[in-house]
Design a protein around this motif. Structure first.
Motif, PDB file in Angstrom:
ATOM      1  N   THR A   1       0.377  -1.224   0.485  1.00 51.62           N
ATOM      2  CA  THR A   1      -0.100  -0.403  -0.030  1.00 51.62           C
ATOM      3  C   THR A   1       0.695   1.176  -0.116  1.00 51.62           C
ATOM      4  O   THR A   1       2.184   1.227   0.348  1.00 51.62           O
ATOM      5  CB  THR A   1      -1.227   0.274   1.560  1.00 51.62           C
TER       6      THR A   1
ATOM      7  N   VAL B   1     -15.366  -1.640  11.435  1.00 54.45           N
ATOM      8  CA  VAL B   1     -13.653  -0.969  11.505  1.00 54.45           C
ATOM      9  C   VAL B   1     -13.280  -0.088  12.859  1.00 54.45           C
ATOM     10  O   VAL B   1     -12.058  -0.232  13.394  1.00 54.45           O
ATOM     11  CB  VAL B   1     -13.560   0.382  11.115  1.00 54.45           C
TER      12      VAL B   1
ATOM     13  N   HIS C   1     -10.057  -1.899  15.057  1.00 52.01           N
ATOM     14  CA  HIS C   1      -8.983  -0.445  15.227  1.00 52.01           C
ATOM     15  C   HIS C   1      -8.906  -0.245  16.450  1.00 52.01           C
ATOM     16  O   HIS C   1      -7.610  -0.149  17.059  1.00 52.01           O
ATOM     17  CB  HIS C   1      -9.245   1.192  14.399  1.00 52.01           C
TER      18      HIS C   1
ATOM     19  N   GLY D   1      -5.314   8.488  10.507  1.00 52.14           N
ATOM     20  CA  GLY D   1      -6.103   6.891  10.314  1.00 52.14           C
ATOM     21  C   GLY D   1      -4.680   6.389  10.797  1.00 52.14           C
ATOM     22  O   GLY D   1      -5.268   4.753  10.237  1.00 52.14           O
TER      23      GLY D   1
ATOM     24  N   THR E   1      -2.741   0.621   9.270  1.00 47.22           N
ATOM     25  CA  THR E   1      -3.816   0.839   9.513  1.00 47.22           C
ATOM     26  C   THR E   1      -5.181  -0.162   9.609  1.00 47.22           C
ATOM     27  O   THR E   1      -5.081  -1.429   9.659  1.00 47.22           O
ATOM     28  CB  THR E   1      -3.888   0.971   8.012  1.00 47.22           C
TER      29      THR E   1
ATOM     30  N   LYS F   1      -9.270  -0.695   7.601  1.00 42.55           N
ATOM     31  CA  LYS F   1     -10.301  -0.361   6.423  1.00 42.55           C
ATOM     32  C   LYS F   1     -11.323  -1.419   6.698  1.00 42.55           C
ATOM     33  O   LYS F   1     -11.229  -2.734   6.890  1.00 42.55           O
ATOM     34  CB  LYS F   1      -9.390  -0.535   5.024  1.00 42.55           C
ATOM     35  N   GLU F   2     -12.371  -0.754   6.341  1.00 40.11           N
ATOM     36  CA  GLU F   2     -13.255  -1.783   5.850  1.00 40.11           C
ATOM     37  C   GLU F   2     -13.532  -2.363   4.582  1.00 40.11           C
ATOM     38  O   GLU F   2     -13.078  -1.551   3.896  1.00 40.11           O
ATOM     39  CB  GLU F   2     -14.834  -0.292   5.937  1.00 40.11           C
ATOM     40  N   THR F   3     -13.812  -3.568   4.828  1.00 38.50           N
ATOM     41  CA  THR F   3     -13.581  -4.315   3.637  1.00 38.50           C
ATOM     42  C   THR F   3     -15.614  -5.175   3.450  1.00 38.50           C
ATOM     43  O   THR F   3     -15.273  -6.163   4.302  1.00 38.50           O
ATOM     44  CB  THR F   3     -12.716  -6.112   4.192  1.00 38.50           C
TER      45      THR F   3
ATOM     46  N   ALA G   1     -13.515  -5.868   8.593  1.00 37.99           N
ATOM     47  CA  ALA G   1     -12.863  -4.899   8.919  1.00 37.99           C
ATOM     48  C   ALA G   1     -10.965  -5.560   8.159  1.00 37.99           C
ATOM     49  O   ALA G   1     -10.899  -6.918   9.007  1.00 37.99           O
ATOM     50  CB  ALA G   1     -12.461  -4.572   9.620  1.00 37.99           C
TER      51      ALA G   1
END
Length: 254
Positions: free
Chosen positions: A32, A50, A54, A72, A93, A95-97, A101
């Motif tokens: 990334t 998330v 997180h 973030g 990090t 992230k939403e999937t 998440a």
């Protein structure tokens, strides 16, 4: 008893899930960009929001280094794993999937030697896998704790109801004994009442007998007194005539 069996089944089920969770955590290599630079790392997709992932990820990473957050992105400095400390920064990090998440951790390619890069990549791959396993274990532990609290609440309620039932049964037995005592007292009262009525009747008869005896005694005394005052046979004839006349008068009046 049924609840205890069910609770035991839940514990066994969650234990099996703990084992399965370690097998279902799949780590994937993923590159990334972090603040415009290319970064190599690893990610794992987890069930949860998330925010949940997180929060858990941040808490987990603080066990291995100093964590800072900006826009973030989590930055871990002085990462220490298995006795090795890395001087360059590690990034993470979440992230939403879809409904899940994805947690990612890695490092920038620049500023690393070949040996350091190889070592840190292996360490980060294991680290993200360990996090995935711990994440599921913690979630399951929360469920187990909730089940334990529910079980304890049910047991406490069962104990309260058992004590209440014992108290009620005791009161029922006390009422039965009191009923028997009252029935006996009522029967005794009935017998005593019958005895008193008989005594009252006897007392009345005794009073009548005494009154009759008194009247008879008074009558005899009066006759004796009357005859004692008679001086001659002429007086007796005169008295008898008076009595006869009085008797005729009484009969005529009737």
């Amino acid at each position: 008893m049924h609840f205890i069996k069910k609770f035991t089944w839940i514990v066994l089920f969650t234990s099996s899930v703990l084992t399965m969770s370690a097998q279902t955590v799949k780590v994937k290599k993923e590159n990334t960009r972090i603040t415009g630079d290319s970064a190599e790392g690893y990610e794992v997709e987890l069930e949860g929001t998330v925010n949940e992932v997180h929060s858990a990820f941040t808490k987990f990473l603080k066990l291995y280094g100093k964590v800072k957050q900006s826009e973030g992105i989590l930055t871990i400095n002085e990462l220490a794993i298995n006795g090795s400390t890395y001087t360059f920064s590690i990034y993470a990090t979440v992230k939403e999937t879809g409904k899940n998440a994805t947690a990612w951790i890695g490092s920038k390619s620049s500023g690393q030697g070949t040996t350091d890069a190889s070592n840190v990549h292996a360490a980060l791959e294991k680290l993200i896998a360990d996090f995935g396993i711990k994440y599921y274990r913690d979630k399951i532990q929360v469920q187990i704790d909730e089940t334990n609290r529910a079980y304890q609440a049910v047991e406490k309620q069962k104990q309260r109801l058992a004590n209440e039932n014992k108290t009620l049964l005791t009161k029922v037995e006390d009422n039965k004994r009191e009923k028997i005592q009252l029935e006996k007292a009522l029967e005794n009262n009935k017998l005593e009442n019958e005895t008193l009525l008989k005594r009252i009747e006897k007392n009345k008869l005794d009073q009548d007998s005494v009154a009759l005896a008194g009247e008879q005694s008074l009558y005899r005394n009066s006759i004796c007194f009357l005859f004692e005052g008679i001086a001659s046979s002429d007086d007796l004839i005169s008295i008898l005539s008076s009595l006869r006349l009085t008797a005729f008068t009484l009969v005529a009046d009737v």
